[in-house]
Design a protein around this motif. Sequence first.
Motif, mmCIF file in Angstrom:
data_model
loop_
_atom_site.group_PDB
_atom_site.id
_atom_site.type_symbol
_atom_site.label_atom_id
_atom_site.label_comp_id
_atom_site.label_asym_id
_atom_site.label_seq_id
_atom_site.Cartn_x
_atom_site.Cartn_y
_atom_site.Cartn_z
ATOM 1 N N TYR A 62 0.928 -1.171 0.154
ATOM 2 C CA TYR A 62 0.076 0.122 0.074
ATOM 3 C C TYR A 62 0.814 1.231 0.074
ATOM 4 C CZ TYR A 62 -3.499 -3.379 1.797
ATOM 5 O OH TYR A 62 -4.369 -4.529 1.736
ATOM 6 N N THR A 63 0.279 2.219 -0.569
ATOM 7 C CA THR A 63 0.952 3.630 -0.503
ATOM 8 C C THR A 63 0.856 4.160 1.030
ATOM 9 O OG1 THR A 63 1.191 5.837 -1.452
ATOM 10 C CG2 THR A 63 -0.936 5.119 -1.024
ATOM 11 N N ASP A 64 1.803 4.886 1.577
ATOM 12 C CA ASP A 64 1.544 5.451 2.867
ATOM 13 C C ASP A 64 0.292 5.847 3.350
ATOM 14 O OD1 ASP A 64 5.308 6.050 3.308
ATOM 15 O OD2 ASP A 64 4.173 4.299 3.335
ATOM 16 N N SER A 65 -0.207 6.659 2.454
ATOM 17 C CA SER A 65 -1.368 7.345 2.830
ATOM 18 C C SER A 65 -2.588 6.574 3.169
ATOM 19 C CB SER A 65 -1.674 8.375 1.951
ATOM 20 O OG SER A 65 -2.047 8.106 0.402
ATOM 21 N N VAL A 66 -2.643 5.269 2.689
ATOM 22 C CA VAL A 66 -3.915 4.547 2.774
ATOM 23 C C VAL A 66 -3.630 3.475 3.688
ATOM 24 C CG1 VAL A 66 -4.515 5.179 0.605
ATOM 25 C CG2 VAL A 66 -3.342 3.063 0.990
#
Length: 124
Positions: A62-66
């Motif tokens: 996952y990308t960090d923001s999610v």
Amino acid sequence: QVQLVESGGGLVQAGGSLRLSCAASGRPVSSYIMGWFRQAPGAAREFVARITRGSSSTSTYYTDSVKGRFTISRDTAKNTVYLQMNSLKPEDTAVYYCAASLYGGDNPSKYDSWGQGTQVTVAL
């Protein structure tokens, strides 16, 4: 060549949840690394999540923001990939796309097949 169709987008209030679906046909999703990407107006398409190929053990990224809010999963019997989105924020607003790759990664150029996209709008 696998064909992909996204669904499940819509309007949701901040803090709410949505589940996106990506129905595949022509090839099994287990043959591919499956990814979710999103694109806001005027912005580049960005990586959101991916799941590794295989019908048994898999890994997700996952990308960090999610992280901690979104979950990617795959149902091989239905040949469908999902993105469960919880605790949605206004900055999650975008068109969400599913994609298939033989090699994976975060770069959308490495994905060979794309769905048409589904709009997710998160309101305050």
